[in-house]
Design an enzyme around this catalytic site. Structure first.
Site, PDB file in Angstrom:
ATOM      1  N   LEU A  48      18.724 -41.313  42.920  1.00 60.78           N
ATOM      2  CA  LEU A  48      18.975 -42.030  41.522  1.00 60.78           C
ATOM      3  C   LEU A  48      18.969 -41.199  40.430  1.00 60.78           C
ATOM      4  O   LEU A  48      19.620 -42.282  39.352  1.00 60.78           O
ATOM      5  CB  LEU A  48      18.688 -43.673  42.075  1.00 60.78           C
ATOM      6  CG  LEU A  48      18.779 -44.463  43.158  1.00 60.78           C
ATOM      7  CD1 LEU A  48      18.337 -45.716  43.329  1.00 60.78           C
ATOM      8  CD2 LEU A  48      20.019 -44.440  43.589  1.00 60.78           C
ATOM      9  N   GLU A  84      18.315 -28.637  33.509  1.00 58.64           N
ATOM     10  CA  GLU A  84      17.610 -28.664  34.674  1.00 58.64           C
ATOM     11  C   GLU A  84      18.174 -27.768  35.286  1.00 58.64           C
ATOM     12  O   GLU A  84      17.408 -27.124  36.776  1.00 58.64           O
ATOM     13  CB  GLU A  84      18.874 -30.049  35.263  1.00 58.64           C
ATOM     14  CG  GLU A  84      18.676 -30.359  37.210  1.00 58.64           C
ATOM     15  CD  GLU A  84      18.286 -31.723  37.755  1.00 58.64           C
ATOM     16  OE1 GLU A  84      18.455 -32.678  35.970  1.00 58.64           O
ATOM     17  OE2 GLU A  84      17.875 -32.101  37.877  1.00 58.64           O
ATOM     18  N   ASP A 101      25.751 -36.710  36.484  1.00 54.25           N
ATOM     19  CA  ASP A 101      23.977 -37.880  36.799  1.00 54.25           C
ATOM     20  C   ASP A 101      24.311 -37.472  34.794  1.00 54.25           C
ATOM     21  O   ASP A 101      23.901 -38.524  34.357  1.00 54.25           O
ATOM     22  CB  ASP A 101      23.346 -36.864  36.982  1.00 54.25           C
ATOM     23  CG  ASP A 101      23.174 -36.594  38.542  1.00 54.25           C
ATOM     24  OD1 ASP A 101      24.242 -37.373  39.748  1.00 54.25           O
ATOM     25  OD2 ASP A 101      22.910 -35.834  39.629  1.00 54.25           O
TER      26      ASP A 101
HETATM   27  C1  GLA Z   1      23.639 -34.622  42.466  1.00 50.40           C
HETATM   28  C2  GLA Z   1      23.533 -32.999  41.316  1.00 50.40           C
HETATM   29  C3  GLA Z   1      25.264 -34.337  40.759  1.00 50.40           C
HETATM   30  C4  GLA Z   1      26.603 -34.090  42.136  1.00 50.40           C
HETATM   31  C5  GLA Z   1      26.227 -34.924  43.039  1.00 50.40           C
HETATM   32  C6  GLA Z   1      26.737 -34.751  44.798  1.00 50.40           C
HETATM   33  O1  GLA Z   1      23.751 -35.610  42.041  1.00 50.40           O
HETATM   34  O2  GLA Z   1      22.845 -34.017  40.037  1.00 50.40           O
HETATM   35  O3  GLA Z   1      25.455 -32.969  39.749  1.00 50.40           O
HETATM   36  O4  GLA Z   1      26.516 -32.641  42.225  1.00 50.40           O
HETATM   37  O5  GLA Z   1      24.611 -34.270  43.704  1.00 50.40           O
HETATM   38  O6  GLA Z   1      28.095 -34.951  43.883  1.00 50.40           O
END
Ligand code: GLA
Length: 384
Positions: free
Chosen positions: A122, A162, A174
């Protein structure tokens, strides 16, 4: 338990300058598309990470969390790949990356209160990064949090933290969600040009609920699988002579697949190209109020992630199959996969039944008890 500001004062001997926070996210659709220059459709969660902070006159970062016993001190100019390690990399990495981008940031005293479930897919890490970025923007007079363009700069700095400091090769969805998503809206995110638009998302008008189930199955983005999927996409893009797989339209998919040398690569690419197309189909269905179609597209996305992209797992499949069998209009894994959470579009009248059936299915399969909770689309990073 003492409050965030009380803990801050007890730890550092002075009050914080303020408290900032940023949300976790669930992605409605558009999975593993961000690093392909594609589309995604996240919402911000009501669950937020709060960060009490005070600016320092020197280069030192002092970081503490209400959830962890650790206390870390690091100078911004000592921050590097893998240092500091663990969750404090997300805090230190943001200051490091803002400085790399040319912004005059100094040290901070920080206490974090993370309310986004950890390891649940999440985006607790993006919530942490973005809360720190919001604090840095205000405390160092950067003004970035005040405009949409500035928020994109902060999101990019958080992604870099990150990728480069925490070592997780994630795309930017995200962080963009935490910076740009607004209440009662899903965020249509174009990862090729960075543009965003707000899509009304209020399920209560349809007597529906978005049910999130944290499978509690361990999920780690830094492990090799996520990077392997990215590598496959880059290999295919090279073979097809495009910069991003986004450039392959779904109408030209068969032609593109015929140019790829092996079945695994073909399935990976079929997921990405069809998934990007599904995002705008969901946007259109939401605009039309056709929630049955949204549900159908959720389940189609899950099948594609399970069979073609191969990033699902037993627990995620069990949530999806059970939710659909018990009356959900559709369901899918959300986030990177290999564990983490699934979402289901559930009529209000069936929510208890669906949650109970998921819990019973996990118990029957002797899996760790999952946690289901309903969510609404909440707001972005801000000063509390
Ligand atoms: C993770 C990564 C995102 C994205 C998703 C898959 O959450 O942090 O950048 O690639 O996986 O959609």
């Amino acid at each position: 338990m003492p409050s965030l500001t009380e803990t801050f004062a007890a730890r550092f001997g002075h009050a914080p300058d303020g408290v900032w926070s940023a949300p976790g996210r669930v992605n409605l659709i558009g999975e593993h598309t961000d690093y392909n220059g594609g589309l995604a459709l996240p919402i911000a969660l009501p669950h937020r990470t709060h960060c009490a902070a005070a600016a320092r006159d020197d280069d030192l970062l002092r970081i503490h969390s209400l959830q962890e016993d650790s206390f870390v001190e690091v100078r911004i100019d000592e921050v590097t790949a893998g240092h500091p390690a663990g969750w404090t990399a997300y805090v230190a990495g943001v200051l490091w990356s803002l400085r790399q981008a040319g912004y005059a940031v100094r040290g901070l005293d920080v206490v974090v209160d993370g309310q986004v479930p950890l390891g649940a897919g999440l985006s607790s890490s993006a919530a942490l990064e973005c809360s720190v970025a919001a604090a840095a923007s205000d405390l160092f007079g950067l003004g970035l949090i005040e405009t949409a363009e500035g928020r994109s700069v902060l999101a990019a700095a958080c992604q870099r933290a990150e990728n480069d400091i925490a070592g997780a090769p994630t795309g930017g969805m995200d962080q963009a969600a935490a910076m740009h998503a607004t209440e009662n809206h899903a965020l249509r995110l174009d990862c090729r040009d960075g543009s965003t638009s707000q899509v009304p998302f209020d399920l209560s008008a349809h007597d529906l609920v978005l049910l999130v189930t944290d499978t509690r199955a361990s999920h780690a983005l830094a492990d090799g699988q996520y990077g392997a999927r990215r590598d496959s996409c880059e290999t295919a893009a090279d073979l097809l002579g495009v910069e991003y797989l986004r450039e392959i339209d779904v109408s030209a998919l068969d032609e593109a697949l015929a140019k790829l040398p092996d079945d695994v690569l073909r399935r990976r690419i079929r997921h990405v190209v069809t998934e990007i197309a599904r995002v705008d189909e969901v946007v259109e269905a939401l605009r039309q109020g056709d929630l049955a179609e949204v549900g159908r597209l959720f389940t189609a996305s899950h099948e594609s992630l399970r069979d073609d992209y191969e990033v699902s797992c037993t627990e995620l499949d069990l949530v999806v199959d059970t939710a659909v069998a018990e009356g959900a209009l559709g369901a899918r894994m959300t986030g990177g996969g290999f564990g983490g959470s699934a979402i289901a579009l559930v009529p209000v009248a069936c929510v208890e039944q669906v949650s109970a059936a998921i819990a019973a299915a996990f118990a029957e399969a002797q899996l760790t008890a999952p946690q289901s909770f309903s969510v609404t689309a909440a707001g972005p990073a801000a000063r509390d």
